[in-house]
Design a protein around this motif. Structure first.
Motif, mmCIF file in Angstrom:
data_model
loop_
_atom_site.group_PDB
_atom_site.id
_atom_site.type_symbol
_atom_site.label_atom_id
_atom_site.label_comp_id
_atom_site.label_asym_id
_atom_site.label_seq_id
_atom_site.Cartn_x
_atom_site.Cartn_y
_atom_site.Cartn_z
ATOM 1 N N ASP B 55 0.996 -0.881 0.358
ATOM 2 C CA ASP B 55 0.226 0.139 0.246
ATOM 3 C C ASP B 55 1.076 0.550 0.031
ATOM 4 O O ASP B 55 0.574 2.217 -0.411
ATOM 5 C CB ASP B 55 -0.578 0.258 1.365
ATOM 6 C CG ASP B 55 -1.928 1.158 1.047
ATOM 7 O OD1 ASP B 55 -1.929 1.946 0.313
ATOM 8 O OD2 ASP B 55 -2.564 1.095 2.021
ATOM 9 N N GLY B 56 2.032 1.338 0.477
ATOM 10 C CA GLY B 56 3.325 2.631 0.887
ATOM 11 C C GLY B 56 3.438 2.503 -0.565
ATOM 12 O O GLY B 56 3.714 3.460 -1.026
ATOM 13 N N GLU B 58 2.215 1.970 -3.305
ATOM 14 C CA GLU B 58 1.745 1.934 -4.356
ATOM 15 C C GLU B 58 1.399 3.489 -4.113
ATOM 16 O O GLU B 58 0.535 4.520 -5.215
ATOM 17 C CB GLU B 58 0.291 1.276 -4.335
ATOM 18 C CG GLU B 58 -0.631 1.699 -5.741
ATOM 19 C CD GLU B 58 -1.929 0.902 -5.962
ATOM 20 O OE1 GLU B 58 -1.483 -0.450 -6.381
ATOM 21 O OE2 GLU B 58 -2.584 1.123 -5.590
ATOM 22 N N THR B 59 1.551 4.087 -2.699
ATOM 23 C CA THR B 59 1.353 5.550 -2.645
ATOM 24 C C THR B 59 2.140 7.156 -3.653
ATOM 25 O O THR B 59 1.854 7.353 -3.603
ATOM 26 C CB THR B 59 1.502 6.312 -0.846
ATOM 27 O OG1 THR B 59 0.571 5.047 -0.729
ATOM 28 C CG2 THR B 59 0.856 7.697 -0.789
ATOM 29 N N TRP B 60 3.901 5.843 -3.989
ATOM 30 C CA TRP B 60 4.034 6.658 -4.538
ATOM 31 C C TRP B 60 3.821 6.751 -6.299
ATOM 32 O O TRP B 60 3.827 8.088 -6.410
ATOM 33 C CB TRP B 60 5.593 6.111 -5.016
ATOM 34 C CG TRP B 60 6.292 5.445 -3.598
ATOM 35 C CD1 TRP B 60 6.213 4.940 -2.320
ATOM 36 C CD2 TRP B 60 7.197 7.010 -3.276
ATOM 37 N NE1 TRP B 60 6.943 5.401 -1.809
ATOM 38 C CE2 TRP B 60 7.961 6.610 -1.716
ATOM 39 C CE3 TRP B 60 7.783 8.510 -3.598
ATOM 40 C CZ2 TRP B 60 8.444 7.338 -0.681
ATOM 41 C CZ3 TRP B 60 8.226 9.137 -2.159
ATOM 42 C CH2 TRP B 60 8.831 8.631 -1.320
ATOM 43 N N LEU B 61 2.576 6.231 -6.165
ATOM 44 C CA LEU B 61 1.957 6.616 -7.364
ATOM 45 C C LEU B 61 0.892 6.995 -7.659
ATOM 46 O O LEU B 61 0.819 8.912 -8.664
ATOM 47 C CB LEU B 61 1.257 5.426 -8.405
ATOM 48 C CG LEU B 61 0.503 5.585 -9.667
ATOM 49 C CD1 LEU B 61 1.136 5.142 -10.477
ATOM 50 C CD2 LEU B 61 -0.099 4.297 -9.724
ATOM 51 N N VAL B 62 0.406 7.410 -6.634
ATOM 52 C CA VAL B 62 -0.933 8.678 -6.521
ATOM 53 C C VAL B 62 0.364 10.133 -6.385
ATOM 54 O O VAL B 62 0.084 11.152 -6.846
ATOM 55 C CB VAL B 62 -1.361 8.739 -4.926
ATOM 56 C CG1 VAL B 62 -2.054 9.545 -4.888
ATOM 57 C CG2 VAL B 62 -1.622 7.141 -5.274
ATOM 58 N N LEU B 63 1.640 9.803 -5.921
ATOM 59 C CA LEU B 63 2.232 11.618 -5.548
ATOM 60 C C LEU B 63 2.863 11.745 -7.074
ATOM 61 O O LEU B 63 2.516 12.658 -6.996
ATOM 62 C CB LEU B 63 3.385 11.170 -4.426
ATOM 63 C CG LEU B 63 4.150 12.084 -4.596
ATOM 64 C CD1 LEU B 63 3.345 13.810 -3.723
ATOM 65 C CD2 LEU B 63 5.599 11.743 -3.347
ATOM 66 N N GLY B 64 3.019 10.378 -7.378
ATOM 67 C CA GLY B 64 3.352 10.734 -8.592
ATOM 68 C C GLY B 64 1.923 11.891 -9.923
ATOM 69 O O GLY B 64 3.002 12.320 -10.813
#
Lengths: 474, 334
Positions: B55-56, B58-64
């Motif tokens: 989950d953490g 995948e959060t980088w994708l949201v930040l991207g």
């Protein structure tokens, strides 16, 4: 070009409404559940009463499933601004984007980073660090709600910006942007709605198991906690909702006119339209059942206060009235039903029959989903009421659209509808199944309690085939 | 001052995308190789190895995505409609992948269906990310401030090749991760799978690298023009070193070395892309500076990013440390 008779703008609006509605259900539940888990874990550490630990483990699994669905449906949102609403992103991105950027940096990472430890790590890190992790997840959900309602509120009551030569919104005062006029009301109203949604869901699960066995200790605890929330938070929520409505009257009077079904301006006291069918074409609310002067009394706190009707605005600046009119009544109606349950529970508690009133329990079970319906109804009221603008008064919905063709949006909409109904339909079924488990562990029907590394003594692989007793052996 | 900030932000967004690629890369890779592990208990161990961290990651994708909208809204507004279908298919795939973690435990009869969802979701997400990358490298048609190309522009032989390259690359990250985190049969099979995957990835990296300079003369100039060629020639040299270390690790039964080497291949490929793109956000069309949001947006978010990104890295590292070591399928996850 159209697709099934809809143009690209309508399809893009339907797609956004569809995906955000599904998405919103999960955080509406997980915001409250995360805080509930933090309270349960704190009570366990404080009182060392196993009942709280059992309840924590019980709701933890439900939270994990809900949270997973919230995460994956949320990622869709962060890209949909670009795929379908690229003109909006280009123009409003400099204001909305950083607010969502802060949501990712302060909330999403916090939740995700500590979720693994909160769910699976109690034995690895010890009680204190585990409690910190659980609290971080709960705080993360609240921070997330704060940023996203700030961004949403800015679209309703934009402030603190200028506009450059390319029609791009240029931020000038971030304090004014974040603390825009509707933000404090909207945030309070939304977060309390999330808490009430969880309270009524928890209350329904508690009531369900009380109906099966009124001596079930865990069921008693969760039902009691939920009914305290219902009794205390519902009246405050109604009060906050009223303040939010007054704020809307000040900044978005056309939305209020639509919600109230007023086409004519009432200079000497507007009636309250209880029921009716607003007709935008004919500019009248048909079959209206009205109470004279009450509308003005509620909105202006004066019997003869002036309420503007939709005819005050040109047709191309009016929101469609039917949807906000109906959804507003659903939300308010459910709010007062919730208040009724809260008061009933107080009465039963005072009489000492809180756990021995099957009809209260049946009503509580029936009200289990009321929070979800109310949250969506309120959301539709405010968002449809914002039309025809995305940034109220400054950027029209029609000018926000991507250069997309209707077939592309239509196809992706059909994909989303198919996938969401299958995936989240099954997910909700699993959630209901988890809620049907007795909150007394070691029952045979708990064998599915295991999950991805549920820490205590499960053997992955065996988890599905045998009820595993040692799971909760602490 | 504006100029500096937009380049700082380009660096931060690039870092977020890279973090996403390497972190979710091994998560997705674990799903991609599911068909090679047919036993239920093997798959339990595999998903358990990533359950606490996916989950953490995948959060980088949201930040991207969110970060791009915040600081390069024009680039976001052009790229997303251009890559409409790959993005939508990626999002839908990530839904199947994400819920499968929980759903496969919630049922007796349908759990193999969610395992299938986990595999297909991971695979299609990887493929679409690679296709999106290839389509971006090939170039995007822009008029004014909007995408002006067709709906199938993204689908080309080149983008399919980059799609397959990312699919194979993630699979390699996945098996080298399993080689690190598991023991016994699963580890042995992962190490064995890693060899053909390594060869396949290296071949595809080579093919993409040779093809790219001929797509756009900007790329050609950057790689073969003087003096940039001096620096850009370092990338292939270091790629060769990583490839050697990867193979050496696999043939000598190392646990950590193959994973780190595979990560190295991704980092270097990413650096190579950065060399090709600079100073453009969308090759040949939109520069980093032109794509940037107003200075007030860049400054406001930068204050938070400077403080928060190191904190995020710190507690993410802590979470990885908490769940360190091999997963023992016999004793469960204590």
């Amino acid at each position: 070009m159209t697709f099934l008779g809809f143009d690209a703008e309508m399809l893009a609006r339907m797609q956004f409404a569809f995906t955000v509605s599904f998405h919103f259900l999960f955080p509406a539940f997980s915001i409250g559940t995360a805080s509930y888990l933090a309270v349960l874990n704190a009570l366990w550490l404080w009182k060392r009463d196993e009942a709280y630990l059992k309840l924590f483990e019980y709701w933890k699994t439900i939270f994990a499933v809900t949270f997973a669905m919230g995460v994956v449906s949320g990622i869709v949102m962060s890209y949909q601004f670009g795929t379908n609403w690229s003109a909006f992103s280009d123009k409003a991105g400099p204001v909305i984007g950083p607010l969502m950027g802060y949501e990712v940096l302060t909330a999403f990472f916090l939740e995700a980073g500590f979720l693994g430890i909160a769910l699976f790590g109690r034995k690895r890190v010890g009680d204190t660090a585990h409690m910190v992790a659980v609290a971080m997840v709960a705080i993360g959900t609240l921070i997330s709600a704060t940023w996203i309602t700030a961004a949403n509120s800015w679209m309703h009551t934009p402030a603190g910006f200028g506009v450059d030569a390319n029609d791009v919104f240029v931020p000038q005062d971030w304090w004014k942007i974040i603390f825009n006029p509707s933000f404090p009301y909207r945030m309070t109203h939304t977060v309390m709605a999330a808490f009430l949604t969880t309270a009524f869901a928890v209350g329904a699960v508690g009531a369900l198991h009380l109906l099966k066995d009124r001596t079930n200790r865990q069921a008693r605890i969760m039902f009691s906690m939920a009914m305290w929330m219902a009794a205390i938070v519902t009246p405050i929520q109604i009060f906050v909702g009223d303040l939010h409505g007054l704020n809307t009257l000040e900044h978005q009077p056309a939305k209020i006119a639509a919600m109230e079904g007023h086409y004519e301006t009432h200079k000497n006291g507007a009636p309250l339209v209880l029921f009716g069918i607003p007709d935008d074409e004919a500019e009248t609310t048909r079959y209206a059942v009205e109470v004279p002067k009450l509308g003005s009394l509620i909105l202006t706190h004066e019997l003869n206060g002036e309420i503007k009707g939709l005819k005050e605005w040109p047709r191309d600046q009016r929101p469609p009235a039917l949807m906000p009119f109906i959804t507003f009544r659903i939300m308010v109606g459910l709010g007062f039903l919730m208040l009724g349950v809260g008061l009933w529970s107080l009465w039963a508690r005072w009489k000492g029959t809180l756990y021995d009133t099957p009809w209260l329990h049946r009503v509580a079970v029936a009200m289990g989903g009321s929070g979800f319906v109310a949250v969506l109804a309120g959301w539709y009221t405010t968002e449809v009421g914002r039309q025809p603008w995305t940034v109220y008064g400054h950027l029209r919905t029609a000018e926000s659209l991507s250069p997309v063709s209707a077939p592309a949006v239509g196809t992706s909409l059909l994909i989303f509808i198919a996938v969401y109904f299958v995936v989240f339909g099954v997910g909700v079924y699993y959630l209901l199944k988890l809620m049907r488990r007795s909150p007394t562990p070691l029952d045979a029907d708990q064998e599915l309690d295991a999950g991805p590394i549920r820490t205590a003594g499960i053997m992955p692989g065996a988890a599905q085939d045998h009820p595993i007793g040692g799971r909760h052996g602490h | 001052m504006d100029i500096d900030l937009s380049f700082v932000w380009a660096g931060i967004i690039a870092f977020a995308v890279l973090a996403y690629v390497v972190l979710d890369g091994f998560d997705l890779g674990t799903g991609i190789v599911f068909p090679f592990f047919r036993q239920r208990r093997d798959r339990d161990v595999m998903t358990n190895s990533i359950a606490p961290v996916w989950d953490g990651n995948e959060t980088w994708l949201v930040l991207g995505g969110g970060g791009l909208m915040a600081v390069f809204p024009l680039a976001y507004a052009i790229i997303m409609p251009a890559l409409y279908m790959p993005i939508i298919l990626m999002l839908v795939s990530l839904i199947f992948r994400g819920v499968a973690f929980e759903f496969r435990w919630r049922t007796h009869h349908e759990s193999h269906l969610w395992d299938f969802g986990f595999w297909i979701g991971s695979s299609v997400a990887a493929l679409m990310q690679g296709i999106a990358l290839g389509a971006l490298v090939q170039g995007i048609t822009v008029e004014g401030r909007q995408y002006a190309g067709g709906w199938w522009d993204w689908l080309t032989p080149f983008s399919i090749m980059t799609g397959v390259a990312v699919l194979i690359g993630y699979a390699l990250l996945g098996v080298t991760w399993l080689n690190l985190k598991t023991s016994g049969e699963i580890q042995a099979r992962s190490a064995k799978l890693a060899r053909p995957l390594s060869l396949g990835l290296l071949a595809l990296i080579g093919a993409v690298s040779l093809w790219t300079p001929f797509i756009n003369e900007i790329y050609f100039e950057r790689w073969f023009g003087w003096p940039t060629a001096f620096f850009s020639s370092l990338v292939p040299l270091m790629l060769a070193l990583c490839a050697f270390l990867l193979w050496h690790g696999l043939t000598h039964g190392k646990h950590l070395q193959p994973f780190l080497s595979a990560l190295g291949l991704f980092v270097l490929s990413f650096v190579g892309l950065g060399i090709s793109f600079y100073p453009y956000m969308i090759p040949g069309v939109l520069t980093i500076r032109d794509a940037a949001a107003p200075a007030s947006s860049l400054k406001f978010l930068l204050v938070g990013a400077v403080v928060l990104v190191p904190m995020i890295l710190a507690y993410t590292a802590y979470a990885y440390w908490v769940f360190r070591g091999k997963i023992d399928p016999q004793e469960g996850y204590h």
